[in-house]
Scaffold this motif. Structure first.
Motif, mmCIF file in Angstrom:
data_model
loop_
_atom_site.group_PDB
_atom_site.id
_atom_site.type_symbol
_atom_site.label_atom_id
_atom_site.label_comp_id
_atom_site.label_asym_id
_atom_site.label_seq_id
_atom_site.Cartn_x
_atom_site.Cartn_y
_atom_site.Cartn_z
ATOM 1 N N ASP A 112 0.312 -1.424 0.250
ATOM 2 C CA ASP A 112 0.181 -0.122 0.470
ATOM 3 C C ASP A 112 0.738 1.119 0.062
ATOM 4 O OD1 ASP A 112 -2.345 -1.592 -0.044
ATOM 5 O OD2 ASP A 112 -2.786 -0.971 2.005
ATOM 6 N N LEU A 113 2.057 1.334 0.796
ATOM 7 C CA LEU A 113 2.371 2.392 0.976
ATOM 8 C C LEU A 113 3.641 2.922 -0.348
ATOM 9 C CD1 LEU A 113 4.546 4.006 2.496
ATOM 10 C CD2 LEU A 113 6.030 3.036 3.186
ATOM 11 N N ILE A 114 3.744 1.630 -1.183
ATOM 12 C CA ILE A 114 4.950 1.982 -3.106
ATOM 13 C C ILE A 114 3.244 2.843 -3.270
ATOM 14 C CG2 ILE A 114 5.771 0.719 -4.221
ATOM 15 C CD1 ILE A 114 7.221 -0.789 -2.105
ATOM 16 N N ASP A 173 5.643 -15.056 -3.919
ATOM 17 C CA ASP A 173 4.422 -14.297 -4.352
ATOM 18 C C ASP A 173 4.031 -12.412 -3.841
ATOM 19 O OD1 ASP A 173 3.822 -15.727 -5.993
ATOM 20 O OD2 ASP A 173 1.618 -16.601 -4.804
ATOM 21 N N TYR A 174 5.053 -11.730 -2.734
ATOM 22 C CA TYR A 174 5.004 -10.843 -2.292
ATOM 23 C C TYR A 174 5.512 -10.184 -2.995
ATOM 24 C CZ TYR A 174 6.713 -7.492 1.366
ATOM 25 O OH TYR A 174 7.214 -6.544 1.590
ATOM 26 N N PHE A 175 6.803 -9.939 -3.455
ATOM 27 C CA PHE A 175 7.791 -9.301 -4.124
ATOM 28 C C PHE A 175 6.430 -9.628 -5.794
ATOM 29 C CE2 PHE A 175 10.449 -10.854 -0.737
ATOM 30 C CZ PHE A 175 10.992 -9.854 -0.407
ATOM 31 N N LYS A 176 5.425 -10.261 -6.154
ATOM 32 C CA LYS A 176 5.492 -10.231 -7.612
ATOM 33 C C LYS A 176 4.239 -9.157 -7.090
ATOM 34 C CE LYS A 176 2.978 -11.213 -11.497
ATOM 35 N NZ LYS A 176 2.791 -10.712 -11.548
ATOM 36 N N ARG A 177 3.228 -9.002 -6.125
ATOM 37 C CA ARG A 177 2.548 -8.094 -5.917
ATOM 38 C C ARG A 177 3.297 -6.477 -6.197
ATOM 39 N NH1 ARG A 177 0.692 -12.254 -1.806
ATOM 40 N NH2 ARG A 177 1.611 -11.552 -0.573
ATOM 41 N N LEU A 178 4.109 -6.438 -5.035
ATOM 42 C CA LEU A 178 5.112 -5.402 -6.174
ATOM 43 C C LEU A 178 5.466 -4.808 -6.267
ATOM 44 C CD1 LEU A 178 7.484 -5.297 -2.730
ATOM 45 C CD2 LEU A 178 5.180 -4.779 -2.410
ATOM 46 N N GLN A 179 5.805 -6.216 -7.705
ATOM 47 C CA GLN A 179 6.390 -5.529 -9.176
ATOM 48 C C GLN A 179 4.514 -5.235 -9.202
ATOM 49 O OE1 GLN A 179 6.771 -9.715 -11.194
ATOM 50 N NE2 GLN A 179 7.933 -8.486 -12.641
ATOM 51 N N ASP A 180 4.224 -5.226 -9.905
ATOM 52 C CA ASP A 180 2.729 -5.360 -10.308
ATOM 53 C C ASP A 180 2.036 -4.281 -9.509
ATOM 54 O OD1 ASP A 180 1.784 -7.628 -11.569
ATOM 55 O OD2 ASP A 180 0.705 -8.508 -9.346
#
Length: 299
Positions: free
Chosen positions: A141-143, A164-171
């Protein structure tokens, strides 16, 4: 029954082991000068961790760019559910859109270039986030709310328990780059060891995230000529150090007391991720700069 000096040695060993697991460690790279946070910043950081909601940016004396990145990685941590409806708007500075990038001219040869600052006259700085052991649920949410570009240099063994945590950041717009498999220091290691660490890391990240990295950061910022050759042979376009670090809401500077044009800022996935990220943004804003995407500047 243990004699006193034996008990003392074991107590010291236990403290050192605990420090290692917590991610604390002595700076590993003797080639990089060491700085410490100024007393005022250290006091402010203590106040912040005691309950203040605002991050603290050091703006007085230079502080360690090496020490923050040189700590040994801590054990991977998984995430809890993100708190619903959290807004960071009152803490996030606003930025104009980054300018169209003037790409750097990469030198030809059998090794990658190595940058701690992008050579540009444009009023930009770059946020990079390393490792991936601590996976705070607030980061996504912050990003998203900040709406700024970030580059993630991810270490395979830190993220394999929850890619998957970082996939959400990539998305959400983050770009994922290589940072080795095991986070071992590469400097002085044989070519085959260094190549395996870099190539295997890039291959695995490409499989997980649909894009094979083209940028590389050596663990602890430690590298030698073999590192840059191995990175080149693994398909990396450039390798990176940094000019500022952020930890516990404190920005530490290698030069002066402000972020400069083209500076690469280093932070990590740590428990104080929110404070660190906002402190980096505030330092960029105070310098009259705009966050830009590192990849946009590298052909």
């Amino acid at each position: 029954m243990l004699i006193p000096h034996t008990r003392a040695r074991r107590a010291v060993a236990a403290l050192l082991a605990a420090a290692t697991l917590a991610g604390c460690g002595a700076p590993r790279n003797a080639d990089h000068p060491q700085w410490t946070a100024p007393p005022a910043a250290a006091a402010s950081a203590s106040a912040s961790s005691a309950g203040s909601s605002s991050p603290v940016a050091s703006t007085s004396a230079p502080a360690s760019a090496s020490s923050s990145a040189s700590a040994k990685p801590s054990k991977s941590q998984t995430t809890a559910a993100a708190p619903p409806g959290v807004s960071y708007g009152d803490r996030l500075p606003k930025f104009d859109r980054a300018p169209t990038a003037d790409k750097v001219h990469l030198p030809e040869g059998a090794s990658t270039a190595y940058y701690s600052r992008i050579p540009t006259d444009q009023a930009v700085a770059f946020i990079t986030i390393d490792d991936g052991q601590v996976k705070r649920p607030e980061a996504l949410d912050l990003i998203k709310q900040a709406g700024v570009p970030v580059t993630l240099f991810l270490m395979i063994n830190a993220i394999r328990n929850d890619p998957d945590y970082f996939k959400r950041l990539q998305d959400a717009g983050a770009v994922i780059e290589a940072h080795t498999v095991t986070h071992q220091s590469l400097r002085g290691k044989p070519y085959a060891v260094q190549r395996k660490e870099i190539c295997d890391s890039a291959d695995k990240l490409g499989t997980w995230y649909g894009r094979r990295p083209v940028l590389f950061r050596p663990p602890y910022g430690e590298k030698d000529d073999t590192t840059l050759k191995a990175a080149h042979d693994c398909g990396m376009h450039a390798s990176f150090f940094w000019k500022e670090t952020v930890d516990k809401g404190i920005v530490r500077y290698q030069e002066g007391n402000t972020v400069q044009r083209g500076d690469i800022i280093l932070m990590h996935f740590r428990d104080r991720f929110v404070d660190d990220f906002i402190a980096a943004l505030q330092a960029i804003k105070a310098a009259g700069l705009t966050p830009a995407l590192l990849e946009d500047y590298i052909p």
